[in-house]
Design an enzyme around this catalytic site. Sequence first.
Site, PDB file in Angstrom:
ATOM      1  CG  ASP A   1      -2.179  -0.859   0.960  1.00 23.68           C
ATOM      2  OD1 ASP A   1      -2.430  -1.217  -0.205  1.00 23.68           O
ATOM      3  OD2 ASP A   1      -2.882  -1.170   1.939  1.00 23.68           O
TER       4      ASP A   1
ATOM      5  CB  SER B   1      -3.711  -6.436   9.105  1.00 26.74           C
ATOM      6  OG  SER B   1      -3.752  -5.330   8.226  1.00 26.74           O
TER       7      SER B   1
END
Length: 407
Positions: A126, A178
């Site tokens: 990301d 996560s």
Amino acid sequence: MSDIKKVVLAYSGGLDTSVIIPWLKENYKNCEVIAMCADVGQGDELEPVREKAIKSGASKIYIEDLTKPFIEEYVWPTLKAGAVYEGKYLLGTSFARPIIAKALVEIAEKEGADAIAHGATGKGNDQVRFELTVKALAPHLKIIAPWREWDIKSREDAIDYAEKHGVPVPVTKKRPYSMDRNIWHLSHEGADLESPWNEPQDDVYMVTTTPEKAPDKATYVEIEFEKGIPVAVDGQRLDSVALLTKLNELGAANGIGIADIVENRLVGMKSRGVYENPGGSILYYAHRELEYLTLDRATMHYKEQVAVRYAELVYDGMWYSPLKEALDAFVDSTQQNVTGLVRLKLYKGNIMSAGSKSPYSLYHEGFVTFGYDEVYNQADAEGFINLFGLPLKVRALMQKEAKKTNE
């Protein structure tokens, strides 16, 4: 650090971004922090996020409703391309990052900010996706990535930091997964999933029913496409958000769309992720069925190659790259006749074909029938085979002559 006066932070209210607000203020000389929360259909109540950001030290928060443009400008192009990363991953997190980063840039320019910040770790993909988008759209903005700077080394450390600063977080040390959620997917990483030998526990799934618990009766669904874009379900025309929401519900109820993959991250390591993609899995299957009818052999086979490269570009954060734009033009050209209706059967985690039709179908029953026909002379095949096989024949003759010479 002294020249950073105002920062726009990609804010989710999750663990990482929750602790970033006080950390930025502590480490960047009490700079102003503006939070930006992107609503991409994650389904969370957003008002608590607003209150939490302000209490954590943000001067203001923008909550941007991006769900519709996310689907129409990012999901649909990827669906039309048939892009799947490494055969399993439907790119749910990957193509959400460019639209979030684009919104960050727009707000930073509106607010006169010096920098943007994000909560992506230094080990993940990301960080690349956020930062490449910023570089493509606003190269003058500085980028702050706290995970590459601070002393926090783990999610457990982040939880401790949050507790010390009075910041509530939605995870505990007992369930430190996560997760990333939007209207397209829900991903799970970390904890017991870090070992590829561990089967995901049923309580991991928050969207999709496990196949074992799905109904014993099959569900049929019909999906209509126009130029590669889904426009109706079971005869009802729906906008993009309503259509995907409906398919998510149907897929989730029937155990559709669970993917468990050990994938190759861009940064060089392998990671294990479990994804829930009920509606997306249905749409990919249906779109492919319609292409079987409407694309000629050469175009379809070349498009399969393009899909692999397209998926890599999206995964790697190259959404705004020249090659991605060029491939979009190719894909759009291939989709001009991908119009029609597909019927699917959903049963305990499986998607099965149950019929398809298109006004642009290249399937001609008169040519392929095993019965009598007057449109195809089977004797013509002999000449075709002779010419098609000529290189093989010439090579075999050469090998025969070479063997004689060497004896």
